[in-house]
Design an enzyme around this catalytic site. Sequence first.
Site, PDB file in Angstrom:
ATOM      1  N   LYS A 174      61.812  45.184  31.099  1.00 52.31           N
ATOM      2  CA  LYS A 174      61.146  46.184  30.535  1.00 52.31           C
ATOM      3  C   LYS A 174      61.299  46.173  29.019  1.00 52.31           C
ATOM      4  CE  LYS A 174      61.644  50.153  28.712  1.00 52.31           C
ATOM      5  NZ  LYS A 174      61.171  50.762  27.401  1.00 52.31           N
ATOM      6  N   GLU A 249      75.529  45.025  27.239  1.00 57.15           N
ATOM      7  CA  GLU A 249      75.652  44.712  26.011  1.00 57.15           C
ATOM      8  C   GLU A 249      75.419  45.805  25.029  1.00 57.15           C
ATOM      9  OE1 GLU A 249      75.071  43.420  22.284  1.00 57.15           O
ATOM     10  OE2 GLU A 249      73.859  41.871  23.140  1.00 57.15           O
ATOM     11  N   CYS A 283      73.645  43.680  16.833  1.00 58.17           N
ATOM     12  CA  CYS A 283      74.620  44.343  17.407  1.00 58.17           C
ATOM     13  C   CYS A 283      76.091  43.647  16.930  1.00 58.17           C
ATOM     14  CB  CYS A 283      74.798  44.122  18.977  1.00 58.17           C
ATOM     15  SG  CYS A 283      73.219  44.397  19.856  1.00 58.17           S
ATOM     16  N   GLU A 383      77.741  52.945  14.306  1.00 55.88           N
ATOM     17  CA  GLU A 383      76.949  51.679  13.887  1.00 55.88           C
ATOM     18  C   GLU A 383      75.876  52.243  13.297  1.00 55.88           C
ATOM     19  OE1 GLU A 383      75.296  50.166  17.533  1.00 55.88           O
ATOM     20  OE2 GLU A 383      75.514  48.123  16.798  1.00 55.88           O
TER      21      GLU A 383
HETATM   22  P1  ADP Z   1      67.268  52.775  20.622  1.00 53.25           P
HETATM   23  O1  ADP Z   1      67.448  54.083  20.684  1.00 53.25           O
HETATM   24  O2  ADP Z   1      67.785  52.143  19.562  1.00 53.25           O
HETATM   25  O3  ADP Z   1      65.715  52.481  20.993  1.00 53.25           O
HETATM   26  P2  ADP Z   1      68.254  52.340  23.200  1.00 53.25           P
HETATM   27  O4  ADP Z   1      69.571  51.804  23.834  1.00 53.25           O
HETATM   28  O5  ADP Z   1      67.744  53.722  23.851  1.00 53.25           O
HETATM   29  O6  ADP Z   1      68.016  52.070  21.807  1.00 53.25           O
HETATM   30  O7  ADP Z   1      66.957  51.397  23.838  1.00 53.25           O
HETATM   31  C1  ADP Z   1      66.931  50.073  24.376  1.00 53.25           C
HETATM   32  C2  ADP Z   1      66.144  50.046  25.445  1.00 53.25           C
HETATM   33  O8  ADP Z   1      66.420  51.023  26.470  1.00 53.25           O
HETATM   34  C3  ADP Z   1      64.701  50.195  25.317  1.00 53.25           C
HETATM   35  O9  ADP Z   1      63.900  49.287  25.958  1.00 53.25           O
HETATM   36  C4  ADP Z   1      64.273  51.526  25.690  1.00 53.25           C
HETATM   37  O10 ADP Z   1      63.241  51.839  25.953  1.00 53.25           O
HETATM   38  C5  ADP Z   1      65.413  51.683  26.988  1.00 53.25           C
HETATM   39  N1  ADP Z   1      65.742  53.067  27.325  1.00 53.25           N
HETATM   40  C6  ADP Z   1      66.106  54.236  26.755  1.00 53.25           C
HETATM   41  N2  ADP Z   1      66.337  55.114  27.467  1.00 53.25           N
HETATM   42  C7  ADP Z   1      66.560  54.570  28.756  1.00 53.25           C
HETATM   43  C8  ADP Z   1      66.751  55.392  29.840  1.00 53.25           C
HETATM   44  N3  ADP Z   1      67.213  56.520  30.016  1.00 53.25           N
HETATM   45  N4  ADP Z   1      66.700  54.455  31.109  1.00 53.25           N
HETATM   46  C9  ADP Z   1      66.386  53.255  30.780  1.00 53.25           C
HETATM   47  N5  ADP Z   1      66.087  52.713  29.761  1.00 53.25           N
HETATM   48  C10 ADP Z   1      66.319  53.403  28.853  1.00 53.25           C
END
Ligand code: ADP
Length: 481
Positions: A174, A249, A283, A383
């Site tokens: 994804k 991570e 990170c 962060e």
């Molecule tokens: P940021 O807020 O900096 O984008 P995230 O940790 O939310 O960081 O996003 C990292 C990844 O996790 C992206 O690919 C995002 O689409 C995905 N993501 C965000 N929310 C969810 C969720 N509820 N379930 C699964 N994947 C998610």
Amino acid sequence: MKDYWQNYIDGAFVDGGAGRIDVINPGNGEKLAEQALADSADVDRAVQAARRVHLSGALSDLRPVERGRMVQAMGRYLLEHIDEIAKVLTLEQGKPLWESQIEIEGAARYFEYYGNQAETVEGRSIPLGKGYFDFTTYEPFGVSAQIIPWNYPIEMTARSLSAALATGNTCVIKTPELTPLSNAWFAHAAEAVGLPKGAVNILCGLGHDAGAALSAHSDVNQIVFTGSVPTGIVIASAAAQNVVPCVLELGGKSAAIVHDDADLDAFENDVRWGIYFNAGQVCSAMSRVIAHDSIHDALVERMVGVAQSLEVKAGIEQPEFGATMGAMVSDAQRDRALGMIAEAQSQGARVATGGHKLNRPGAFLEPTILTDVTPDMTIANEEVFGPVLSVLKFSSDEQAFRIANGTPYGLVGGVFTRDLDRATSAARQLRAGQVFVNEWYAGGVETPFGGYGKSGYGREKGREALWNYVQTKNVAIKLKG
Ligand code: ADP
């Protein structure tokens, strides 16, 4: 540059059930292209394709050397297309073109490393006395779901995809909403090296929609996630419902302790890479420097010099390696960082340099250094994920460890000293998954990486990471006589 990019499911490029999303070039704020957005039905198709390939044995039954060769070939494919990938990566992510080249080389290195390891995943024989023969084997979990962040979309996908394929898993990736485009080359690579259709699926979708559907899918057998702590908790909770393992991570607020006997000339280089590489969106960034009282002022002067030496401009205008920094990934991320700088100032921190956005379109933030930061301030604990370095002071080793270990995170840490005893003691006392002595980011694909505390669990990179993708089977045989 194509203006519309599709998802890759079961060996075909397809539209998304959830429509399209605009991908913005953070280097100028303009729309770059549209990306297909997967919905939960697309996710299901991708998982079923991966499951079908897994159950067929097309990957897992191969002699490991054959799988390993395909994995290695994927890395070579990336290198053969490095110029086109780098351009797209820079345009969607904001980093300098030369940094994109480094990222793609790093990605290729994962395929080389884990491709090489494919045939080293060996079990053992356990003596049970006369009458038995017992051995262990390592089997792939099956469908590996990998949820990718936007800071290093190519390298992060490479990290998990290479190890998962080398051990015989099939994958559903994804990609991040902000930077989905460059991941298309993993689909091309999978085709080029002859992986079975459905072994690698690459789709973009919204986190709370496709991401959530993928992490909660009952036919996913293992999940790898890199991203924020709150999202990590949501994903781990979904995985728990299906009783599947996760590698998380998550973030960091990593600190370098700089002693009075440190090589300050060398440390300038660590500042340059530690906090300004990828505009600090790393990170394991060196987001805190804990400086000994006696060298604090001299160190700040040097660090300010480093920050001010960097030219900030659109990544696409930066083909050559040099003292340059690109845009952050989005205006929203840049504004979040600005908000954290303002909050730090209101709590008593001083901006030694930087602290402003650039007066032109694009998600640009000046390389920033904050001094007079104390451990209780928000900026010392949360962060930023941007080019913002917080400087704190210490007078005793104990105090330095207390500050360094004083956040909920524990991804990496560093100690800078010429004193071996002091360095060794620090390595023991820093609560972090990786400790750098006298060089931030020392190590590589070969060295295990992952967090203590809220920085997550499981290890990426190195031999350790292979065990994320396999499960142990013990076979005990009763012999006749
Ligand atoms: P940021 O807020 O900096 O984008 P995230 O940790 O939310 O960081 O996003 C990292 C990844 O996790 C992206 O690919 C995002 O689409 C995905 N993501 C965000 N929310 C969810 C969720 N509820 N379930 C699964 N994947 C998610």
